[in-house]
Motif scaffolding. Structure first.
Motif, mmCIF file in Angstrom:
data_model
loop_
_atom_site.group_PDB
_atom_site.id
_atom_site.type_symbol
_atom_site.label_atom_id
_atom_site.label_comp_id
_atom_site.label_asym_id
_atom_site.label_seq_id
_atom_site.Cartn_x
_atom_site.Cartn_y
_atom_site.Cartn_z
ATOM 1 N N TYR A 1 1.021 2.502 14.968
ATOM 2 C CA TYR A 1 -0.335 2.897 15.325
ATOM 3 C C TYR A 1 -0.479 4.372 14.944
ATOM 4 O O TYR A 1 -0.139 5.269 15.724
ATOM 5 C CB TYR A 1 -0.555 2.692 16.825
ATOM 6 N N LYS B 1 0.843 -1.208 0.000
ATOM 7 C CA LYS B 1 0.000 0.000 0.000
ATOM 8 C C LYS B 1 0.872 1.250 0.000
ATOM 9 O O LYS B 1 0.439 2.331 -0.407
ATOM 10 C CB LYS B 1 -0.891 0.012 1.244
ATOM 11 N N ASP C 1 -7.667 -2.956 11.362
ATOM 12 C CA ASP C 1 -8.243 -1.619 11.204
ATOM 13 C C ASP C 1 -7.390 -0.507 11.785
ATOM 14 O O ASP C 1 -7.540 0.654 11.405
ATOM 15 C CB ASP C 1 -9.630 -1.569 11.870
ATOM 16 N N GLN C 2 -6.481 -0.846 12.709
ATOM 17 C CA GLN C 2 -5.769 0.206 13.443
ATOM 18 C C GLN C 2 -4.281 0.303 13.158
ATOM 19 O O GLN C 2 -3.692 1.374 13.293
ATOM 20 C CB GLN C 2 -5.934 -0.014 14.952
ATOM 21 N N LYS D 1 -0.417 -0.687 11.132
ATOM 22 C CA LYS D 1 0.262 -0.833 9.845
ATOM 23 C C LYS D 1 1.634 -1.452 10.051
ATOM 24 O O LYS D 1 2.223 -1.337 11.135
ATOM 25 C CB LYS D 1 0.374 0.526 9.148
ATOM 26 N N TYR E 1 2.090 -2.150 4.683
ATOM 27 C CA TYR E 1 0.827 -2.876 4.549
ATOM 28 C C TYR E 1 -0.051 -2.583 5.766
ATOM 29 O O TYR E 1 0.457 -2.276 6.856
ATOM 30 C CB TYR E 1 1.073 -4.385 4.474
ATOM 31 N N THR E 2 -1.339 -2.691 5.594
ATOM 32 C CA THR E 2 -2.252 -2.528 6.716
ATOM 33 C C THR E 2 -2.336 -3.838 7.498
ATOM 34 O O THR E 2 -2.190 -4.923 6.934
ATOM 35 C CB THR E 2 -3.660 -2.129 6.243
ATOM 36 N N GLN F 1 0.596 8.729 8.616
ATOM 37 C CA GLN F 1 -0.182 7.625 8.079
ATOM 38 C C GLN F 1 0.687 6.399 7.893
ATOM 39 O O GLN F 1 0.227 5.266 7.990
ATOM 40 C CB GLN F 1 -0.829 8.030 6.755
ATOM 41 N N TRP F 2 1.959 6.646 7.606
ATOM 42 C CA TRP F 2 2.921 5.558 7.417
ATOM 43 C C TRP F 2 4.221 5.902 8.137
ATOM 44 O O TRP F 2 4.484 7.025 8.465
ATOM 45 C CB TRP F 2 3.206 5.310 5.929
#
Length: 220
Positions: free
Chosen positions: A204, A160, A177-178, A180, A173-174, A219-220
């Motif tokens: 997180y 991703k 839901d919370q 990565k 990658y994820t 986000q990452w």
């Protein structure tokens, strides 16, 4: 007109039967030899093929790495890395220090939104925000150094997130839901097109948000 007595007829019949049996035996032998040669050729042809969509020659050699990657996926969904019992989101760096002592080093990394505390003996790095909440755990486990970039992509699929910077390639990658997962490699080169992993971490993202400063975090 030729006349045959019973003894002559018996001899002739026996001779013909023998010839028939010999002929059948030779024919069967020839057929069996032909079948055996065909099987041998088929086996040789199969052995010489390179599988593309089938089993790979190094599949057994990669089995240990595949197990590690499966564990990485399982623990990441729980907010953990493979060589630590600590969980991101619900753990404070103070509680880690009480158990593991003072870290070897602590560095604030603004771009990563936190303080990174390294415990070399445990092959682990904790990233915590200003409130002390751990939002990232990085694993330096030596087992990771046997896992290549292609192995990760083969197991996890198309990433991703994929960024090359500072001589490194980081793919993400994820995990549920919370969380990565971020895998870090040396950037591929012509001489090293499929580099081995240096480290990986579970992140997180919500733990990097700073509402007071209107900072949306990572986000990452």
């Amino acid at each position: 007109m030729f006349l045959f007595n019973r003894k002559s007829i018996v001899k002739i019949t026996g001779a013909l039967s023998l010839l028939f049996l010999v002929g059948c035996t030779n024919s069967q032998k020839s057929s069996l030899n032909s079948d055996a040669n065909k099987v041998k050729n088929d086996v040789n042809n199969i052995s010489s093929k390179t599988y593309i969509n089938g089993p790979k020659k190094n599949q057994k050699n990669n089995s240990a790495q595949n197990v590690v990657l499966a564990d990485i996926r399982t623990y990441a969904i729980q907010g953990k890395v493979i060589n630590s019992d600590y969980t991101i989101k619900n753990t404070n760096i103070t509680s880690v220090q009480k158990m593991l002592g003072k870290p070897d080093s602590s560095t604030w990394i603004a771009s990563a939104k936190g303080l990174y505390s390294t415990y070399s003996k445990h092959n682990i790095v904790f990233g915590s925000n200003k409130g002390g909440q751990i939002f990232e755990i990085r694993s330096l486990d030596p087992k990771l150094n046997k896992i290549s970039l292609s192995m990760v992509k083969s197991n996890f699929g198309t990433p991703k997130y994929d960024v090359k910077t500072g001589g490194r390639e980081t793919i993400g990658y994820t995990a549920g839901d919370q969380f990565k997962i971020l895998f870090v490699f040396p950037e591929p080169t012509k001489s090293n097109p499929d580099p081995l992993m240096t480290n990986y971490s579970v992140l997180y993202p919500a733990g990097t948000v700073n509402s007071m400063a209107n900072d949306r975090g990572r986000q990452w």
